[in-house]
Design a protein around this motif. Sequence first.
Motif, mmCIF file in Angstrom:
data_model
loop_
_atom_site.group_PDB
_atom_site.id
_atom_site.type_symbol
_atom_site.label_atom_id
_atom_site.label_comp_id
_atom_site.label_asym_id
_atom_site.label_seq_id
_atom_site.Cartn_x
_atom_site.Cartn_y
_atom_site.Cartn_z
ATOM 1 N N PRO A 67 -7.081 21.372 2.430
ATOM 2 C CA PRO A 67 -7.950 20.502 1.618
ATOM 3 C C PRO A 67 -7.544 19.033 1.788
ATOM 4 O O PRO A 67 -6.371 18.690 1.681
ATOM 5 C CB PRO A 67 -7.704 20.986 0.181
ATOM 6 C CG PRO A 67 -7.105 22.346 0.314
ATOM 7 C CD PRO A 67 -6.348 22.345 1.599
ATOM 8 N N LEU A 68 -8.507 18.172 2.061
ATOM 9 C CA LEU A 68 -8.258 16.758 2.302
ATOM 10 C C LEU A 68 -9.082 15.912 1.349
ATOM 11 O O LEU A 68 -10.163 16.310 0.919
ATOM 12 C CB LEU A 68 -8.585 16.381 3.752
ATOM 13 C CG LEU A 68 -7.819 17.110 4.855
ATOM 14 C CD1 LEU A 68 -8.360 16.727 6.229
ATOM 15 C CD2 LEU A 68 -6.330 16.811 4.771
ATOM 16 N N THR A 69 -8.547 14.727 1.047
ATOM 17 C CA THR A 69 -9.235 13.745 0.216
ATOM 18 C C THR A 69 -9.086 12.381 0.861
ATOM 19 O O THR A 69 -7.992 12.044 1.341
ATOM 20 C CB THR A 69 -8.659 13.717 -1.214
ATOM 21 O OG1 THR A 69 -8.820 15.001 -1.825
ATOM 22 C CG2 THR A 69 -9.371 12.674 -2.075
ATOM 23 N N ASP A 70 -10.138 11.589 0.885
ATOM 24 C CA ASP A 70 -10.079 10.242 1.469
ATOM 25 C C ASP A 70 -9.273 9.323 0.557
ATOM 26 O O ASP A 70 -9.567 9.186 -0.634
ATOM 27 C CB ASP A 70 -11.489 9.681 1.659
ATOM 28 C CG ASP A 70 -12.216 10.337 2.827
ATOM 29 O OD1 ASP A 70 -11.541 10.964 3.659
ATOM 30 O OD2 ASP A 70 -13.453 10.232 2.902
ATOM 31 N N VAL A 71 -8.255 8.685 1.150
ATOM 32 C CA VAL A 71 -7.368 7.764 0.422
ATOM 33 C C VAL A 71 -7.485 6.384 1.061
ATOM 34 O O VAL A 71 -7.548 6.267 2.288
ATOM 35 C CB VAL A 71 -5.910 8.258 0.456
ATOM 36 C CG1 VAL A 71 -4.967 7.217 -0.121
ATOM 37 C CG2 VAL A 71 -5.781 9.559 -0.308
ATOM 38 N N LEU A 72 -7.492 5.338 0.246
ATOM 39 C CA LEU A 72 -7.560 3.962 0.744
ATOM 40 C C LEU A 72 -6.179 3.546 1.247
ATOM 41 O O LEU A 72 -5.202 3.572 0.488
ATOM 42 C CB LEU A 72 -8.032 3.020 -0.354
ATOM 43 C CG LEU A 72 -8.389 1.589 0.067
ATOM 44 C CD1 LEU A 72 -9.577 1.589 1.016
ATOM 45 C CD2 LEU A 72 -8.694 0.726 -1.156
ATOM 46 N N VAL A 73 -6.098 3.170 2.546
ATOM 47 C CA VAL A 73 -4.813 2.791 3.153
ATOM 48 C C VAL A 73 -4.970 1.440 3.848
ATOM 49 O O VAL A 73 -6.082 0.939 4.040
ATOM 50 C CB VAL A 73 -4.330 3.859 4.161
ATOM 51 C CG1 VAL A 73 -4.189 5.211 3.484
ATOM 52 C CG2 VAL A 73 -5.276 3.952 5.349
ATOM 53 N N ALA A 75 -0.400 10.023 -7.987
ATOM 54 C CA ALA A 75 -1.274 9.509 -9.047
ATOM 55 C C ALA A 75 -1.653 8.054 -8.821
ATOM 56 O O ALA A 75 -2.683 7.595 -9.321
ATOM 57 C CB ALA A 75 -0.597 9.671 -10.399
ATOM 58 N N GLY A 76 -0.848 7.299 -8.066
ATOM 59 C CA GLY A 76 -1.137 5.888 -7.860
ATOM 60 C C GLY A 76 -2.059 5.596 -6.697
ATOM 61 O O GLY A 76 -2.405 4.427 -6.470
ATOM 62 N N TYR A 77 -2.488 6.616 -5.940
ATOM 63 C CA TYR A 77 -3.349 6.383 -4.784
ATOM 64 C C TYR A 77 -4.793 6.154 -5.230
ATOM 65 O O TYR A 77 -5.249 6.695 -6.252
ATOM 66 C CB TYR A 77 -3.306 7.571 -3.825
ATOM 67 C CG TYR A 77 -1.982 7.772 -3.139
ATOM 68 C CD1 TYR A 77 -0.941 6.851 -3.284
ATOM 69 C CD2 TYR A 77 -1.743 8.895 -2.350
ATOM 70 C CE1 TYR A 77 0.279 7.035 -2.667
ATOM 71 C CE2 TYR A 77 -0.515 9.091 -1.725
ATOM 72 C CZ TYR A 77 0.485 8.165 -1.890
ATOM 73 O OH TYR A 77 1.696 8.351 -1.271
ATOM 74 N N ILE A 78 -5.501 5.362 -4.435
ATOM 75 C CA ILE A 78 -6.924 5.111 -4.683
ATOM 76 C C ILE A 78 -7.716 6.052 -3.791
ATOM 77 O O ILE A 78 -7.659 5.959 -2.560
ATOM 78 C CB ILE A 78 -7.279 3.645 -4.390
ATOM 79 C CG1 ILE A 78 -6.444 2.710 -5.272
ATOM 80 C CG2 ILE A 78 -8.768 3.398 -4.604
ATOM 81 C CD1 ILE A 78 -6.638 1.244 -4.941
ATOM 82 N N THR A 79 -8.458 6.992 -4.382
ATOM 83 C CA THR A 79 -9.221 7.974 -3.629
ATOM 84 C C THR A 79 -10.711 7.661 -3.709
ATOM 85 O O THR A 79 -11.181 7.046 -4.670
ATOM 86 C CB THR A 79 -8.964 9.389 -4.158
ATOM 87 O OG1 THR A 79 -9.427 9.479 -5.523
ATOM 88 C CG2 THR A 79 -7.475 9.717 -4.125
ATOM 89 N N ARG A 87 -1.700 0.786 -3.366
ATOM 90 C CA ARG A 87 -1.451 1.062 -4.775
ATOM 91 C C ARG A 87 -1.635 -0.205 -5.588
ATOM 92 O O ARG A 87 -1.132 -1.270 -5.207
ATOM 93 C CB ARG A 87 -0.033 1.603 -4.962
ATOM 94 C CG ARG A 87 0.165 3.025 -4.437
ATOM 95 C CD ARG A 87 1.594 3.466 -4.581
ATOM 96 N NE ARG A 87 2.470 2.730 -3.681
ATOM 97 C CZ ARG A 87 3.796 2.826 -3.700
ATOM 98 N NH1 ARG A 87 4.379 3.586 -4.605
ATOM 99 N NH2 ARG A 87 4.523 2.148 -2.846
ATOM 100 N N PRO A 88 -2.346 -0.123 -6.701
ATOM 101 C CA PRO A 88 -2.592 -1.336 -7.502
ATOM 102 C C PRO A 88 -1.316 -2.002 -7.980
ATOM 103 O O PRO A 88 -1.305 -3.210 -8.217
ATOM 104 C CB PRO A 88 -3.431 -0.804 -8.678
ATOM 105 C CG PRO A 88 -4.070 0.455 -8.169
ATOM 106 C CD PRO A 88 -3.065 1.044 -7.229
ATOM 107 N N GLN A 89 -0.212 -1.231 -8.138
ATOM 108 C CA GLN A 89 1.030 -1.825 -8.624
ATOM 109 C C GLN A 89 1.599 -2.839 -7.649
ATOM 110 O O GLN A 89 2.402 -3.694 -8.042
ATOM 111 C CB GLN A 89 2.070 -0.726 -8.874
ATOM 112 C CG GLN A 89 1.699 0.249 -9.983
ATOM 113 C CD GLN A 89 0.829 1.384 -9.474
ATOM 114 O OE1 GLN A 89 0.329 1.344 -8.359
ATOM 115 N NE2 GLN A 89 0.642 2.398 -10.299
ATOM 116 N N LYS A 90 1.214 -2.763 -6.385
ATOM 117 C CA LYS A 90 1.742 -3.676 -5.377
ATOM 118 C C LYS A 90 0.767 -4.802 -5.058
ATOM 119 O O LYS A 90 0.924 -5.499 -4.068
ATOM 120 C CB LYS A 90 2.067 -2.907 -4.100
ATOM 121 C CG LYS A 90 3.138 -1.847 -4.284
ATOM 122 C CD LYS A 90 3.435 -1.089 -3.001
ATOM 123 C CE LYS A 90 4.073 -1.977 -1.964
ATOM 124 N NZ LYS A 90 4.490 -1.220 -0.746
#
Length: 268
Positions: free
Chosen positions: A44-50, A78-82, A109-112
């Motif tokens: 199972p895959l999910t698109d993550v913003l990198v 939990a910190g990834y943007i999907t 990650r928004p924290q950075k």
Amino acid sequence: MKPARLAVLAIALAAGGAAALLMSGEDKPVVQPAAVAAPPPPVPLTDVLVAAAELPMGQNIQAPDLRWQPWPNDALSAGYITRTNSPKGMEEIVGSIARSNFLAGEPIRPQKLARSDGGFMAAILPAGMRAVAITIDTRGSSTAGGFILPNDRVDIIRTYRDEEASRGGGGSDSQGSETLLQDVRVLAIGQVIQEKNGTNIVTGETATLALTPAQAELVTLAQKGGQLSLSLRSLADSGRSNDASLEIRPESALTVVRFGVAKQQSRR
């Protein structure tokens, strides 16, 4: 010999030869069909913003700097943007400022990140710290030859006129130096572009340091009475305690005047 007998003899010879051939032959092994392995179940895959490329600290992030990348669900944080949770995540991140470096392919990650409508220096400054800029030599002699960069750790050295040595006969130009602070983080090196012989040369005029409020007062006062230089520390020495030889001495103090009241304060 009659033809009939010849025919019978030929048939008998042929039959005997066939029998001998069958008796001498080996049975061929039966080839079993190879077992076909079942394909593994899809992951199972999910698109993550990198980050599409390496992003240095302070980079103003634009759309070409970002991309969606399939990421295993088991490795999601939990910190990834999907794309599932934030379909417009790329548009929302565009225009932000990187508070620290991103490697190519590293999840955003928004924290950075820091908002572009706020102060970048205030965003990267740790809680409880103050940003203080000091004047440095444009020739680099007070900044390790110009090799000090943001995020380096330095010692602050104060050079001053030794009044006590001058009164004791050491001459009117007696100078002294001492290490004022150790293991100080450099936030930024101010850059000024000057033209020399038709060529633009980038020189540093100021260094912005991360200091505690007490250290900020000490450095500001010390800069009024002498010249401050930066000594670059090794990465292996980062975070180490002060050397024993640099313990506070009673005579190593500055006179701080507040509201007309003089008070001795350590130079450390």
